[in-house]
Design an enzyme around this catalytic site. Structure first.
Site, PDB file in Angstrom:
ATOM      1  N   HIS A 102       0.878  -1.181   0.000  1.00 28.42           N
ATOM      2  CA  HIS A 102       0.000   0.000   0.000  1.00 28.42           C
ATOM      3  C   HIS A 102       0.915   1.230   0.000  1.00 28.42           C
ATOM      4  O   HIS A 102       1.991   1.194   0.603  1.00 28.42           O
ATOM      5  CB  HIS A 102      -0.834   0.114   1.271  1.00 28.42           C
ATOM      6  CG  HIS A 102      -1.796  -0.986   1.540  1.00 28.42           C
ATOM      7  ND1 HIS A 102      -1.458  -2.119   2.221  1.00 28.42           N
ATOM      8  CD2 HIS A 102      -3.113  -1.095   1.272  1.00 28.42           C
ATOM      9  CE1 HIS A 102      -2.528  -2.896   2.333  1.00 28.42           C
ATOM     10  NE2 HIS A 102      -3.546  -2.298   1.768  1.00 28.42           N
ATOM     11  N   ASP A 105       2.402   1.942   3.318  1.00 30.04           N
ATOM     12  CA  ASP A 105       3.390   0.989   3.844  1.00 30.04           C
ATOM     13  C   ASP A 105       4.789   1.488   3.540  1.00 30.04           C
ATOM     14  O   ASP A 105       5.713   1.323   4.333  1.00 30.04           O
ATOM     15  CB  ASP A 105       3.259  -0.392   3.179  1.00 30.04           C
ATOM     16  CG  ASP A 105       1.876  -0.985   3.335  1.00 30.04           C
ATOM     17  OD1 ASP A 105       1.162  -0.577   4.257  1.00 30.04           O
ATOM     18  OD2 ASP A 105       1.536  -1.864   2.515  1.00 30.04           O
TER      19      ASP A 105
END
Ligand code: XUL
Ligand code: CO
Length: 439
Positions: A102, A105
């Site tokens: 993501h 992240d």
């Protein structure tokens, strides 16, 4: 360069089923050829960034248990850089071809939209260097449209159009980041695209908003020339009470309604299938039957717990049936098997992360080996073909071609005195046969 997190571990080797070494693959032999393709290319394994690198091991009742050195003790971007180094150490030591991420992240959200974008750009530069150094590719990227409090009432389905706009800004950059890193796919998981209560929800409006959002993403994909596949990941509930992308069939209806069936495929997750009241095999078969299969998140649930436990897979039978269906349909294409899986909170030793992935990848490899044997012997094809044989004869053709209307069909039943007899479904015999094929 930070210190290695697993200084004593080299790249995990394949050692075969009789080897006692736990830090080795016992079934996943990446270069082994089956049906003309290496196991690596058949399985296209990916490790996920969020659970494996970012998640601290907390749950709704307790704090993080993992105490990873890159989770604290530095400025956010310094920690992001340390995390990236460990991430690529993990991917390359596991010898997997892909990772998934993501946007958040990779880089934390900044104090402004511009700072957020700049921080992501910086991390993408570093990720490009690591990808070139290790040869690890990107299976898919995605945007976290569920963590920030602004998304509590949804992203695209939010009652406030400004939230929709911020989500669109986020997806544009996550999609462009995925394109820049050569991603094979881009995933959209509607974690909060649903409702907590119907009492204040305008469902028609929210579904239209979601449709418009997806059309915007599709348009932008083509504008920037991203060749990867767009995927929606169905999940029925959690975090919300009900999510619109409930299961493959619900997403299929949504895509058809918005004219998106040719543009978006499905990322099927094992425990999302279970939570929707289906088997994993059902979701795979539904997607394949409707030309919507895209990719898989292989993490499973727990039979006693009704929430998304995201456990590493260990069921060879389940992996076999899924792989059998995927191979029969021509393989993964641009998809892969992503381990969107969490350790248990008590698995706090650094090498637990390695053992978890080794076990999951070996389960998948056993599934592949078993599915290939089943296919080579045509075990399920044979009995399925036999079961539908009547449809190959004249009556079957005439029914499906439209040669018979309801009245003529009814006449024919009387004229020919049709009296079809029940035949055995042979389920137990087939189950026994499959179990003999598990490798
Ligand atoms: C949540 C889930 C997500 C998606 C990506 O259950 O599976 O992590 O895979 O957002
Ligand atoms: Co997932």
């Amino acid at each position: 360069m930070s210190d290695p997190y697993w200084p004593d571990v080299e790249c995990i080797p394949y050692r075969g089923p009789d080897c006692e070494d736990a830090l080795a693959y016992h079934y996943y032999d990446a270069d082994h050829i089956l049906l003309g393709q290496s196991m690596r290319d058949h399985l296209r394994v990916a490790v996920c960034y969020w659970h494996s690198l970012c998640w601290p091991g907390d749950d709704v009742f307790g704090d993080g248990t993992f105490a990873r050195p890159w989770h604290g003790g530095g400025a956010p971007m310094e920690l992001a850089e340390r995390k990236l180094a460990v991430a690529f150490e993990l991917f390359s030591k596991l010898d997997v071809p892909f990772f998934t991420f993501h946007d958040r992240d990779l880089a934390p959200e900044g104090k402004s939209h511009v700072e957020t974008r700049t921080q992501l750009d910086h991390m993408l530069e570093l990720a490009e260097v690591e990808m070139a150094r290790t040869g690890v590719g990107l299976l898919w990227g995605t945007a976290n449209l569920f963590g920030h409090p602004r998304y509590a009432a949804g992203a695209a389905t939010n009652p406030d159009p400004e939230v929709f706009a911020v989500a669109a800004h986020q997806v544009l950059h996550a999609l462009e980041a995925t394109h820049r890193l050569g991603g094979a796919n881009y995933v959209l998981w509607g974690g909060r695209e649903g409702y907590d209560t119907l009492l204040n929800t305008d469902m028609r409006r929210e579904l239209d908003q979601l449709g418009r959002f997806m059309q915007l993403v599709v348009e932008h994909k083509h504008r920037i020339g991203f060749q990867g596949t767009l995927l929606i990941e169905p999940k029925p509930m959690e975090p919300t009470k009900h999510q619109y992308d409930f299961d493959s069939a619900a997403v299929h209806a949504f895509l058809a309604q918005n004219g998106l069936e040719e543009e978006i495929k499905l990322n099927i997750e094992v425990n999302h299938a279970t939570l929707a009241g289906h088997s994993f095999q059902h979701e795979i078969e539904y997607a394949i039957a409707n030309d919507l299969f895209g990719s898989v998140d292989l993490n499973r649930g727990d039979p006693q717990l009704g929430w998304d436990t995201d456990q590493f897979p260990c069921d060879v039978g389940e992996a076999t049936l899924a792989l059998h269906a995927i191979l029969r349909a021509g393989g993964l294409g641009s998809g892969g098997f992503n381990f969107d899986a969490k350790l248990r909170r008590q698995s706090i030793a650094p090498d637990d992360l390695l053992h978890a992935h080794i076990g999951g990848i070996d389960t998948l490899a056993r599934g592949l080996r078993s599915a290939v044997c089943l296919l080579e012997d045509g075990v399920l094809e044979g009995c399925t073909l036999e079961r539908y044989r009547g449809w190959e004869a004249q009556l079957g053709h005439d029914i499906l071609s439209g040669a018979l209307d309801l009245a003529r069909l009814a006449d024919l039943v009387e004229q020919q005195g049709l009296d079809p007899q029940p035949v055995s479904g042979r389920q137990e015999q087939i189950e026994n046969q499959i179990s003999r094929y598990l490798r």
